[in-house]
Design a protein around this motif. Structure first.
Motif, PDB file in Angstrom:
ATOM      1  N   ALA A  93     -38.655 -15.002   4.900  1.00  0.00           N
ATOM      2  CA  ALA A  93     -38.067 -13.898   4.780  1.00  0.00           C
ATOM      3  C   ALA A  93     -36.841 -14.047   3.872  1.00  0.00           C
ATOM      4  N   ALA A  94     -35.872 -14.948   4.260  1.00  0.00           N
ATOM      5  CA  ALA A  94     -34.744 -15.318   3.497  1.00  0.00           C
ATOM      6  C   ALA A  94     -35.005 -15.921   2.105  1.00  0.00           C
ATOM      7  N   MET A  95     -35.758 -16.549   2.131  1.00  0.00           N
ATOM      8  CA  MET A  95     -36.349 -17.327   0.750  1.00  0.00           C
ATOM      9  C   MET A  95     -37.182 -16.141  -0.155  1.00  0.00           C
ATOM     10  N   GLN A  96     -37.435 -15.338   0.389  1.00  0.00           N
ATOM     11  CA  GLN A  96     -38.261 -14.203  -0.415  1.00  0.00           C
ATOM     12  C   GLN A  96     -37.249 -13.510  -0.989  1.00  0.00           C
ATOM     13  N   LYS A  97     -35.914 -13.285  -0.424  1.00  0.00           N
ATOM     14  CA  LYS A  97     -34.871 -12.212  -1.082  1.00  0.00           C
ATOM     15  C   LYS A  97     -34.523 -13.241  -2.312  1.00  0.00           C
ATOM     16  N   VAL A  98     -34.254 -14.320  -2.348  1.00  0.00           N
ATOM     17  CA  VAL A  98     -33.823 -15.302  -3.421  1.00  0.00           C
ATOM     18  C   VAL A  98     -35.006 -14.994  -4.672  1.00  0.00           C
ATOM     19  N   VAL A  99     -36.224 -15.254  -4.307  1.00  0.00           N
ATOM     20  CA  VAL A  99     -37.216 -14.983  -5.163  1.00  0.00           C
ATOM     21  C   VAL A  99     -37.132 -13.869  -5.974  1.00  0.00           C
ATOM     22  N   GLU A 100     -36.855 -12.811  -5.185  1.00  0.00           N
ATOM     23  CA  GLU A 100     -37.076 -11.265  -5.654  1.00  0.00           C
ATOM     24  C   GLU A 100     -35.797 -10.947  -6.470  1.00  0.00           C
TER      25      GLU A 100
END
Ligand code: ZN
Length: 655
Positions: A174-181
């Motif tokens: 979830a934390a990495m997904q925010k960076v991707v977004e």
């Protein structure tokens, strides 16, 4: 190992991790634990087992002898090479329809492009405890430790340390997904920000462009400015537009729209009938995008005990140099007397005082002895297809000085393929895979520009093959950072004429050296602003977009006044904050000048070598693999990363 890291980085973004945010559940670490055991314990969570189970795991799996440790290293390196290489081959295969010409991609071909075969790599290897086994026996070392302890390390020890980087952290999906977004969102914003040149008006209501020209900020605007050296009024206009964008005073209505006319000087907007209309400014969207990146990074920070800020991850992690090291190199170059002398030369050539946008002066051009059309005639005939280029590669390497057997072996690991988009090089991740040279060839054959780029990519591929297939340790395959493969690409590209016509090229002519150093002057300034902006953000984590804008303008002006105003004038100028990469690729910019520094350092080291010696030295240098930049450069040239070679080349060029 730096080879598969880009793919792995993507994979980690999607890793579903069971780690709890509450770290109090981590079993207490006994002080007599080894470095590896302590690091392993910090990554162990309740879901992985009880404290007793963890202690038993350590007891059972910590290597007791160097021989045991080396045997384990070989097993782990083989596991990592196998998984990542076949994942990469799968990915390459799935992307074939959308990246290569030949077949028309269908819906499924497009849909599969977001699939990552390594998505669960980290998760799976923590679950089956391979990651714990790795960290336990091959702990992580910081950059500082690698640079100091590494001086006495054997190749084995370097490889062990490199293995220690693979599972150094465990970040929830979830934390990495925010960076991707945040990244995807900024990407869209940057990719769709156009200025309609026909609709720009001077203060007295004239149009300077009459054709329908839609220019993307900032790259196309900059390129147009560079081509307007015969029309300073156009240059001033573009400069004015850029300042409105940086300060976010640009009317929102005029972005991507041909509906209104806009005067960037008065900032007034007019409807088609010439009536002045009310227009809101863009707000601070540009800075909101940067802030969104920062907030996403803060999430990641909480799980990265190894490198708790995005600044560290970018510099000490990806680039393997500290922000301080880079800042020192850059400020030394931009305040050098050599650059002042280059500025004076440009002023003399232009016959006027320099303006801030002369940071993009493009008058340093090496005059080609042969016209481009004549060269294209040769390349079209010689390279009608990718296969023709591939077949000619061993000859090119032999001409550069490589022994025939080595030239053949290197080329046997490279395949040339027809790219749908722009040309690029795709590295091999393991030793069953080929490095790919993607090039664009028209039905009429390869034109000279395409050939020039293909030779650049060939330089990437040669580095990729030498640093992988000719390396003694899989974990050391690769290079310290992206600048080092760019250096190889440029070493090849600067010899493209030689390879085509047999005549010595003048790619290292005085004009081209001055062109390079002036280009570095620009990117280093932009990089300094980018870096200092991020330092400011970490010092002011509560900042709003408006405050970030204010700080960025202040930082840009400070950098300008210290290193640019003395040469280009205009106190307090904010132009260095225009670069789009500041918004969509935080802190990526310093990679470019580092590549040029490395290239000149190698050029100086290789100077005056006969081709055979040149090739032998190339092999020796690039077989070192992914040490730290300083260790690599010490091994290559005997001294650490330095700007002296480029400054020396500049002094010689000026004479
Ligand atoms: Zn390149």
């Amino acid at each position: 190992m730096k080879h598969f890291l880009p793919l792995l980085a993507v994979a980690l973004l999607f890793t579903a991790c069971q780690m709890k945010t509450n770290t109090t559940s981590t079993p207490a670490v006994s002080s007599d634990y080894s470095r590896g055991a302590a690091q392993m314990a910090a990554l162990w969570t309740e879901a992985d087992g009880t404290a007793e189970e963890m202690a038993a795991f350590i007891e059972a799996n910590e290597c007791k002898t160097p021989k045991e440790k080396h045997a384990l290293y070989l097993q782990l390196a083989h596991i990592i090479e196998t998984i990542t290489q076949y994942a990469d081959m799968t990915y390459v295969e799935l992307l074939r329809p959308t990246t290569l010409t030949g077949t028309e991609p269908g819906i499924a071909d497009w849909m599969i492009t977001s699939y990552s075969p390594l998505a669960h790599f980290s998760d799976d290897l923590f679950t089956n405890k391979i990651a714990f086994l790795t960290v336990l026996n091959f702990p992580h070392y910081s950059l500082e430790e690698k640079d100091s302890l590494g001086v006495n390390w054997t190749r084995d020890e370097w490889a062990y340390a490199e293995l220690g980087d693979v599972f150094a952290s465990r970040v929830p999906a979830a934390a990495m997904q925010k960076v991707v977004e945040a990244n995807a969102d900024a990407e869209c914003y940057i990719a769709d920000y156009n200025i309609m040149m026909k609709h720009l008006l001077t203060a007295d209501g004239r149009r300077l462009w009459d054709e329908d020209l839609s220019l993307l900020s900032h790259w196309n605007l900059r390129d147009e400015l560079k081509s307007d050296y015969d029309n300073q009024e156009k240059q001033e206009m573009i400069y004015q537009v850029m300042q409105r964008i940086i300060k976010q005073e640009i009317p929102a209505k005029v972005i991507n729209s041909s509906e209104y006319d806009w005067c960037p000087y008065t900032n007034k907007v007019f409807a088609a009938d010439g009536q002045s209309v009310k227009a809101e400014r863009e707000k601070d969207v540009r800075y909101e995008k940067i802030l969104a990146h920062f907030h996403a990074y803060q999430e990641e920070d909480r799980y990265r005990h190894d490198m708790p800020t995005a600044i560290q991850r970018n510099f000490e992690g990806s680039m393997q140099m500290t922000a301080k090291q880079i800042e020192t190199l850059f400020t030394e170059l931009v305040s050098s007397p050599e650059l002042k002398a280059v500025g004076a030369l440009i002023r003399e050539r232009l016959g006027r005082d320099l303006r801030p946008y002369d940071i993009w002066y493009n008058g340093f051009k090496s005059r080609a002895a042969v016209s481009e059309d004549a060269l294209t005639a040769i390349t079209r005939k010689r390279y009608p297809t990718p296969a023709a280029f591939e077949a000619d590669m061993p000859r090119m390497l032999r001409e550069l000085g490589f022994q025939p057997a080595i030239a053949d072996e290197i080329c046997s690991h490279i395949a040339v393929e027809p790219a749908r988009g722009s040309g690029h090089a795709w590295p091999a991740v393991g030793r069953q895979e080929k490095a790919l040279l993607r090039t664009r060839i028209a039905p009429t054959g390869m034109d000279y520009k395409g050939y020039n780029i293909a030779v650049h990519e060939f330089g990437h591929n040669t580095e990729e093959v030498v640093s992988l297939y000719f390396n003694d340790h899989y974990m050391l395959a690769g290079i310290p950072a992206t600048g080092f493969t760019e250096a190889s690409a440029f070493l090849f590209q600067s010899r493209d004429m030689e390879l085509l016509t047999g005549q010595k090229s003048d790619a290292n002519s005085p004009e081209s050296v001055l062109d390079q150093v002036w280009g570095m002057y620009e990117i280093m300034g932009v990089s300094l602003v980018d870096m200092r902006m991020w330092q400011w953000l970490y010092a002011h984590p509560e900042a709003t977009a408006a405050e970030l804008k204010e700080a960025t303008l202040r930082i840009a002006a400070e950098v300008w006044d210290a290193y640019y105003e003395p040469i280009l004038g205009e106190k307090g100028c904010c132009l260095l904050a225009i670069y789009s990469h500041m918004v969509n690729s935080p802190m990526y910019l310093p990679n470019y000048p580092i590549g040029t520094i490395v290239r000149y350092q190698l050029e100086a080291h290789f100077a005056n070598l006969e081709p055979a010696e040149w090739a032998e030295e190339y092999m020796r240098v690039y077989r070192q693999g992914c040490l730290t930049p300083n260790a690599w450069m010490r091994g290559a040239t005997g001294s650490e990363i330095s700007i002296e070679p480029i400054l020396k080349a500049t002094r010689e060029a000026l004479q």
